[in-house]
Design an enzyme around this catalytic site. Structure first.
Site, PDB file in Angstrom:
ATOM      1  N   GLU A  66       0.821  -1.201   0.000  1.00 54.92           N
ATOM      2  CA  GLU A  66       0.000   0.000   0.000  1.00 54.92           C
ATOM      3  C   GLU A  66       0.861   1.259   0.000  1.00 54.92           C
ATOM      4  O   GLU A  66       0.541   2.263  -0.651  1.00 54.92           O
ATOM      5  CB  GLU A  66      -0.931   0.021   1.219  1.00 54.92           C
ATOM      6  CG  GLU A  66      -1.965  -1.092   1.233  1.00 54.92           C
ATOM      7  CD  GLU A  66      -1.463  -2.333   1.956  1.00 54.92           C
ATOM      8  OE1 GLU A  66      -0.220  -2.497   2.053  1.00 54.92           O
ATOM      9  OE2 GLU A  66      -2.283  -3.136   2.414  1.00 54.92           O
ATOM     10  N   ARG A 279       7.901 -13.886   0.649  1.00 49.34           N
ATOM     11  CA  ARG A 279       7.266 -12.649   1.083  1.00 49.34           C
ATOM     12  C   ARG A 279       8.032 -12.032   2.245  1.00 49.34           C
ATOM     13  O   ARG A 279       8.150 -10.813   2.342  1.00 49.34           O
ATOM     14  CB  ARG A 279       5.822 -12.953   1.493  1.00 49.34           C
ATOM     15  CG  ARG A 279       4.991 -11.755   1.910  1.00 49.34           C
ATOM     16  CD  ARG A 279       4.677 -10.857   0.763  1.00 49.34           C
ATOM     17  NE  ARG A 279       3.722  -9.821   1.132  1.00 49.34           N
ATOM     18  CZ  ARG A 279       3.567  -8.694   0.479  1.00 49.34           C
ATOM     19  NH1 ARG A 279       4.301  -8.431  -0.582  1.00 49.34           N
ATOM     20  NH2 ARG A 279       2.671  -7.802   0.860  1.00 49.34           N
ATOM     21  N   LEU A 320      15.097  -7.361   1.557  1.00 51.50           N
ATOM     22  CA  LEU A 320      13.956  -6.551   1.143  1.00 51.50           C
ATOM     23  C   LEU A 320      14.384  -5.469   0.157  1.00 51.50           C
ATOM     24  O   LEU A 320      15.536  -5.032   0.181  1.00 51.50           O
ATOM     25  CB  LEU A 320      13.292  -5.891   2.357  1.00 51.50           C
ATOM     26  CG  LEU A 320      12.485  -6.792   3.300  1.00 51.50           C
ATOM     27  CD1 LEU A 320      12.104  -6.014   4.553  1.00 51.50           C
ATOM     28  CD2 LEU A 320      11.244  -7.343   2.616  1.00 51.50           C
ATOM     29  N   GLU A 322      14.703  -5.391  -3.177  1.00 53.85           N
ATOM     30  CA  GLU A 322      15.515  -5.677  -4.363  1.00 53.85           C
ATOM     31  C   GLU A 322      14.731  -6.370  -5.476  1.00 53.85           C
ATOM     32  O   GLU A 322      15.308  -6.712  -6.504  1.00 53.85           O
ATOM     33  CB  GLU A 322      16.715  -6.542  -3.989  1.00 53.85           C
ATOM     34  CG  GLU A 322      17.704  -5.885  -3.046  1.00 53.85           C
ATOM     35  CD  GLU A 322      18.934  -6.741  -2.810  1.00 53.85           C
ATOM     36  OE1 GLU A 322      20.051  -6.251  -3.065  1.00 53.85           O
ATOM     37  OE2 GLU A 322      18.795  -7.903  -2.384  1.00 53.85           O
ATOM     38  N   GLU A 350       4.879  -5.219 -11.554  1.00 56.75           N
ATOM     39  CA  GLU A 350       6.324  -5.003 -11.422  1.00 56.75           C
ATOM     40  C   GLU A 350       7.100  -5.929 -12.353  1.00 56.75           C
ATOM     41  O   GLU A 350       8.065  -5.516 -13.001  1.00 56.75           O
ATOM     42  CB  GLU A 350       6.759  -5.226  -9.974  1.00 56.75           C
ATOM     43  CG  GLU A 350       6.185  -4.222  -8.998  1.00 56.75           C
ATOM     44  CD  GLU A 350       6.512  -4.555  -7.554  1.00 56.75           C
ATOM     45  OE1 GLU A 350       6.561  -3.621  -6.745  1.00 56.75           O
ATOM     46  OE2 GLU A 350       6.723  -5.739  -7.233  1.00 56.75           O
TER      47      GLU A 350
END
EC number: 2.4.99.12
Length: 450
Positions: A66, A279, A320, A322, A350
């Site tokens: 978000e 994740r 995180l 990358e 993405e």
């Protein structure tokens, strides 16, 4: 509406009563490293910065997805209205660590206050926002009602309501409350027409519901890159002679699906490498530990391990921020959060922006509108499938046929460019019309002078 007010008063009384327990919970989270070690008190509405004079707009996003969707609007707002102060809040520490590098100079960041009466009132009293822009589905009653009481305009961007949430909000007890909350918004910009219908069925005014496009399409257009890191460049060179595919945003259990497919593919494509991006970073470490325990060779991103031999064909990412750079290494992207029932998918755009051939499972939930829109533009832009065998056959087909692979890559890239155009302009026009009303508060709102 009267019933909604009664339900809200019960909620307010409940959150007031449990506030001491919530405070203890936050302190416990701090000890576990789940809250910021120095700024955790911001969660109680205690500021760590001074409010600058003039107009201030508050953007709120709960977590990384978000937050990244809000960045394009924030950057556009910052460029067009440089005299306006922008405050952004997030809830999670992991979101802050990535987003802090994307925020324009001068944009303030705080951790979001808990939805308790004291925390919300304290936060609003200090920051005195002229407008509040909330991302996706953060419908916190104390926040919304307090803002409405102060006549602060509210907007809900990229608004979404899952089927599960819609059923919960539609229950006889909760519907009066959600109807009351939605009545306080001046603008609701849903992700899709279906989402807009959900909000209208929950009694949101049709006059405030305006579709403008999914902001997650434009994250890449406004992403600020410090350049590809040396280690990523080295990895790309190292894998230049290999057939590379990436499985991103995996939830627990999905790695078994991916590794099963990879083991089957090695029989026909011994020169293939899979990049696994869970994740959460600690999940990556767990995957690497299990693989090594089973006697398999694996390279872990945080250890900056090189693929020393052809025997190492699994690269696990436990870092995180990358993912965009990693998509540029792979020709095929399998988007996780979609292969196990109950999951709701992740952002496909993405990977499409990077020119990957995009594959997803069938449990896409929140992102079903994105899959549908991309497939309607070009069916080759996204391949959606249901089983592990179908995934193996799809990846195998792409790895075996360079022409087919290139066609899928080109389709995803072209569809991304088409769907991402004009979204920011549409959002900005809606904000001007419904929130800023053509200007950003030349007059000081009455509550600011109190």
């Amino acid at each position: 509406m009267e019933l909604g007010v009664i339900v809200y008063r019960l909620y307010r009384a409940l959150t007031y009563g449990v506030s001491p327990l919530v405070h203890l919970h936050i302190r416990w989270r701090r000890l576990r490293g789940l809250e910021h070690c120095r700024r955790w008190s911001e969660r109680f509405g205690l500021p760590s910065a001074v409010r600058p004079p003039g107009s201030l707009i508050w953007f709120h996003a709960v977590s990384l997805g978000e937050g990244m969707a809000a960045i394009p609007v924030i950057r556009h707002c910052n460029e067009l209205k440089p005299d306006l102060t922008i405050l952004m809040t997030t809830t999670t520490v992991s979101a802050f660590e990535v987003i802090k590098n994307q925020l324009p100079i001068g944009v303030l960041h705080q951790f979001a206050p808990l939805d308790t009466p004291v925390a919300i009132d304290r936060f609003l009293a200090h920051w005195k926002p002229n407008a509040i822009i909330i991302m996706e589905n953060e419908l916190w009653p104390n926040l919304i009602m307090a803002a409405a009481g102060l006549l602060i305009p509210l907007a809900l961007l990229n608004a979404r309501m899952s089927t599960k949430s819609f059923k919960r909000w539609s229950s006889p007890l909760v519907l009066p409350l959600i109807s009351l909350l939605l009545s306080k918004f001046s603008l609701i910009a849903p992700l899709s027409t279906l989402q807009g219908i959900h909000f209208q069925l929950l009694h949101a005014s049709p006059f405030v519901i305006n579709y403008s496009g999914d902001l997650k399409y434009v994250v890449n257009k406004f992403h600020v890159s410090n350049g590809t890191s040396e280690s990523i460049r080295d990895l790309k060179v190292e894998l230049s002679e290999m057939k590379v595919w990436i499985a991103s945003s995996l939830h627990k259990g999905e790695e078994e699906v991916i590794l099963g497919v990879h083991n089957m593919l090695l029989k026909s494509h011994p020169d293939s490498v899979v990049i696994i991006v869970p994740r959460h970073p600690n999940h990556g470490q767990q995957i690497a530990h299990k693989l090594r325990k089973d006697g398999q060779s694996v390279a872990l991103r945080s250890q900056n391990k090189k693929l020393m031999s052809r025997k190492t064909n699994i690269y696990v990412v436990d870092t995180l921020g990358e993912l965009r750079e990693l998509y540029n290494i792979a020709s095929i992207a399998v988007i996780g959060g979609s292969f196990i029932p109950g999951l709701t998918g992740h952002n496909l755009s993405e990977a499409a922006a990077a020119g990957c051939a995009v594959i997803t499972g069938c449990h896409v939930g929140h992102f079903s509108h994105m899959v549908k829109a991309m497939q309607q533009s070009n069916p080759l832009s996204v391949t959606q499938l249901s089983t592990q065998l179908e995934l193996k056959e799809a990846v195998d087909l792409l790895l075996s046929n360079p022409e087919i692979l290139e066609t899928h890559q080109r389709a995803s890239k072209e569809v991304y460019e088409s769907l991402s155009s004009c979204i920011i302009t549409n959002i900005w026009n809606l904000l001007n019309l419904h929130i800023f009303r053509g200007k950003l508060y030349v007059n000081v709102p009455s509550y600011l002078s109190k």
